[in-house]
Scaffold this motif. Sequence first.
Motif, mmCIF file in Angstrom:
data_model
loop_
_atom_site.group_PDB
_atom_site.id
_atom_site.type_symbol
_atom_site.label_atom_id
_atom_site.label_comp_id
_atom_site.label_asym_id
_atom_site.label_seq_id
_atom_site.Cartn_x
_atom_site.Cartn_y
_atom_site.Cartn_z
ATOM 1 N N ALA A 218 -0.435 -25.011 23.452
ATOM 2 C CA ALA A 218 -0.866 -23.701 23.940
ATOM 3 C C ALA A 218 -0.029 -23.290 25.146
ATOM 4 C CB ALA A 218 -2.346 -23.749 24.313
ATOM 5 N N PHE A 219 0.198 -24.207 26.066
ATOM 6 C CA PHE A 219 1.044 -23.906 27.228
ATOM 7 C C PHE A 219 2.454 -23.520 26.777
ATOM 8 C CE2 PHE A 219 4.145 -25.349 30.394
ATOM 9 C CZ PHE A 219 3.752 -24.612 31.490
ATOM 10 N N GLN A 220 2.961 -24.187 25.758
ATOM 11 C CA GLN A 220 4.296 -23.876 25.247
ATOM 12 C C GLN A 220 4.350 -22.455 24.688
ATOM 13 O OE1 GLN A 220 5.467 -26.293 21.900
ATOM 14 N NE2 GLN A 220 7.618 -26.041 22.312
ATOM 15 N N TRP A 221 3.329 -22.074 23.892
ATOM 16 C CA TRP A 221 3.323 -20.724 23.319
ATOM 17 C C TRP A 221 3.190 -19.658 24.393
ATOM 18 C CZ3 TRP A 221 5.529 -20.502 19.007
ATOM 19 C CH2 TRP A 221 5.296 -21.402 17.978
ATOM 20 N N PHE A 222 2.347 -19.896 25.388
ATOM 21 C CA PHE A 222 2.223 -18.932 26.479
ATOM 22 C C PHE A 222 3.535 -18.819 27.256
ATOM 23 C CE2 PHE A 222 -2.528 -20.064 26.544
ATOM 24 C CZ PHE A 222 -2.814 -19.037 25.659
ATOM 25 N N SER A 223 4.256 -19.924 27.398
ATOM 26 C CA SER A 223 5.560 -19.890 28.066
ATOM 27 C C SER A 223 6.555 -19.050 27.281
ATOM 28 C CB SER A 223 6.092 -21.314 28.247
ATOM 29 O OG SER A 223 5.226 -22.090 29.046
ATOM 30 N N PHE A 224 6.501 -19.155 25.951
ATOM 31 C CA PHE A 224 7.386 -18.332 25.117
ATOM 32 C C PHE A 224 7.091 -16.847 25.303
ATOM 33 C CE2 PHE A 224 8.026 -21.870 21.732
ATOM 34 C CZ PHE A 224 8.953 -22.484 22.562
ATOM 35 N N ALA A 225 5.805 -16.498 25.409
ATOM 36 C CA ALA A 225 5.441 -15.092 25.620
ATOM 37 C C ALA A 225 5.995 -14.591 26.949
ATOM 38 C CB ALA A 225 3.923 -14.942 25.578
ATOM 39 N N LEU A 226 5.852 -15.384 27.990
ATOM 40 C CA LEU A 226 6.383 -14.999 29.292
ATOM 41 C C LEU A 226 7.904 -14.893 29.245
ATOM 42 C CD1 LEU A 226 5.952 -14.446 32.294
ATOM 43 C CD2 LEU A 226 6.027 -16.914 32.684
ATOM 44 N N ALA A 227 8.546 -15.838 28.541
ATOM 45 C CA ALA A 227 10.005 -15.819 28.453
ATOM 46 C C ALA A 227 10.506 -14.568 27.744
ATOM 47 C CB ALA A 227 10.495 -17.070 27.722
ATOM 48 N N ALA A 228 9.781 -14.107 26.712
ATOM 49 C CA ALA A 228 10.195 -12.899 26.002
ATOM 50 C C ALA A 228 10.203 -11.690 26.931
ATOM 51 C CB ALA A 228 9.266 -12.655 24.812
ATOM 52 N N VAL A 229 9.194 -11.574 27.791
ATOM 53 C CA VAL A 229 9.124 -10.452 28.732
ATOM 54 C C VAL A 229 10.233 -10.576 29.782
ATOM 55 C CG1 VAL A 229 7.701 -9.311 30.461
ATOM 56 C CG2 VAL A 229 6.659 -10.167 28.349
ATOM 57 N N VAL A 230 10.461 -11.784 30.278
ATOM 58 C CA VAL A 230 11.495 -11.991 31.291
ATOM 59 C C VAL A 230 12.876 -11.663 30.734
ATOM 60 C CG1 VAL A 230 12.657 -13.736 32.694
ATOM 61 C CG2 VAL A 230 10.164 -13.663 32.599
ATOM 62 N N ILE A 231 13.139 -12.071 29.498
ATOM 63 C CA ILE A 231 14.438 -11.777 28.883
ATOM 64 C C ILE A 231 14.652 -10.276 28.753
ATOM 65 C CG2 ILE A 231 15.741 -11.956 26.728
ATOM 66 C CD1 ILE A 231 14.557 -14.770 26.405
ATOM 67 N N LEU A 232 13.585 -9.558 28.355
ATOM 68 C CA LEU A 232 13.707 -8.096 28.249
ATOM 69 C C LEU A 232 14.048 -7.491 29.600
ATOM 70 C CD1 LEU A 232 13.273 -5.518 26.474
ATOM 71 C CD2 LEU A 232 10.924 -5.505 27.369
ATOM 72 N N LEU A 233 13.406 -7.937 30.659
ATOM 73 C CA LEU A 233 13.669 -7.382 31.986
ATOM 74 C C LEU A 233 15.072 -7.720 32.458
ATOM 75 C CD1 LEU A 233 10.261 -8.149 33.742
ATOM 76 C CD2 LEU A 233 11.045 -5.971 32.806
ATOM 77 N N VAL A 234 15.514 -8.943 32.210
ATOM 78 C CA VAL A 234 16.851 -9.348 32.663
ATOM 79 C C VAL A 234 17.934 -8.550 31.954
ATOM 80 C CG1 VAL A 234 18.494 -11.255 32.671
ATOM 81 C CG2 VAL A 234 16.140 -11.646 33.384
ATOM 82 N N LEU A 235 17.761 -8.345 30.659
ATOM 83 C CA LEU A 235 18.784 -7.624 29.891
ATOM 84 C C LEU A 235 18.842 -6.142 30.251
ATOM 85 C CD1 LEU A 235 18.375 -9.207 26.338
ATOM 86 C CD2 LEU A 235 20.139 -9.683 28.046
ATOM 87 N N ASN A 236 17.772 -5.613 30.836
ATOM 88 C CA ASN A 236 17.737 -4.188 31.169
ATOM 89 C C ASN A 236 17.700 -3.942 32.671
ATOM 90 O OD1 ASN A 236 17.309 -2.602 28.440
ATOM 91 N ND2 ASN A 236 16.058 -4.455 28.319
ATOM 92 N N ARG A 237 18.137 -4.883 33.429
ATOM 93 C CA ARG A 237 18.215 -4.689 34.876
ATOM 94 C C ARG A 237 19.489 -3.928 35.228
ATOM 95 N NH1 ARG A 237 18.691 -9.906 38.602
ATOM 96 N NH2 ARG A 237 20.637 -9.966 37.397
ATOM 97 N N ARG A 238 19.334 -2.935 36.073
ATOM 98 C CA ARG A 238 20.501 -2.170 36.517
ATOM 99 C C ARG A 238 21.309 -2.993 37.515
ATOM 100 N NH1 ARG A 238 20.626 3.316 35.524
ATOM 101 N NH2 ARG A 238 18.691 4.231 34.689
ATOM 102 N N LYS A 239 22.599 -2.961 37.342
ATOM 103 C CA LYS A 239 23.466 -3.610 38.313
ATOM 104 C C LYS A 239 23.543 -2.762 39.581
ATOM 105 C CE LYS A 239 26.348 -6.018 34.943
ATOM 106 N NZ LYS A 239 27.737 -6.230 34.464
ATOM 107 N N PRO A 240 23.447 -3.354 40.721
ATOM 108 C CA PRO A 240 23.510 -2.555 41.967
ATOM 109 C C PRO A 240 24.871 -1.901 42.142
ATOM 110 C CG PRO A 240 23.606 -4.909 42.444
ATOM 111 C CD PRO A 240 23.304 -4.796 40.984
#
Length: 252
Positions: A218-240
């Motif tokens: 269960a902890f592993q699956w919840f980590s995957f969910a968090l990782a999916a959101v983090v990856i989306l944010l990282v890929l769409n972060r504006r470069k300063p």
Amino acid sequence: MIRFRRPPWWALLLTAAGALLFIRLGVWQLHRADFKEALLRRYAASASAPWRDFAEVAAKPLADGFPRVRVSGHYLAGRTYLLDNPRHDGRGGVEVFAPFVVRDQPHTLLLVDLGFLTGNGTRQRPYLPPLPDAEVTLQGLYVPPPPTGFEMGGDALARQSRWPKESIFLDPAEIARDLDQPLYPRVLALDADPASVYVRVHALDLSSMPPARHRAYAFQWFSFALAAVVILLVLNRRKPRKPRYPNDDEAR
């Protein structure tokens, strides 16, 4: 300040679907952990439960119960099965099973777990005490059969002609074919007897997937969910953007 650009719709949809799937799998694993912990509690409580008649239990079986039963009948002569090399207190040996003919129910056999016999350190089988020929009354827990697994070479019982027969797994379907007679879906695990040579310390076998492992998944699956959101944010972060100063234009 970190800024993000608006991601494309398909990226949002894919991330949301993946995160929801991972969260659902995590919640399911937590439910399985709670279910198995409840099974363990019921199994522990069954040791002090009141006795029930086997015919009543067999007619209305409980999928997740472990009733204490009494049953009368006789053992099927000359037919014994050995579950090879289970362990009690780190000692190798065999768990011994014998088919039992229930009184007034001769067409369906009950498989009885007689208990554990310690190995002698050699390839020789341990001595098996003879079973009584007369009718007896047995008492114990009516429990699921031992877990099975993949067996190299197929049905080991069908390849043996001498008794007792031995296998690393005891599949009730294979035993029924071997005896050419149907079996009850569960096994009678006999109560401990100080006068018996058999060790009868029974436990519910959840070693392949205990509650703690379900929680780890269960902890592993919840980590995957968090990782999916983090990856989306990282890929769409504006470069300063680099700051521009008036002197830069003059230098040009």
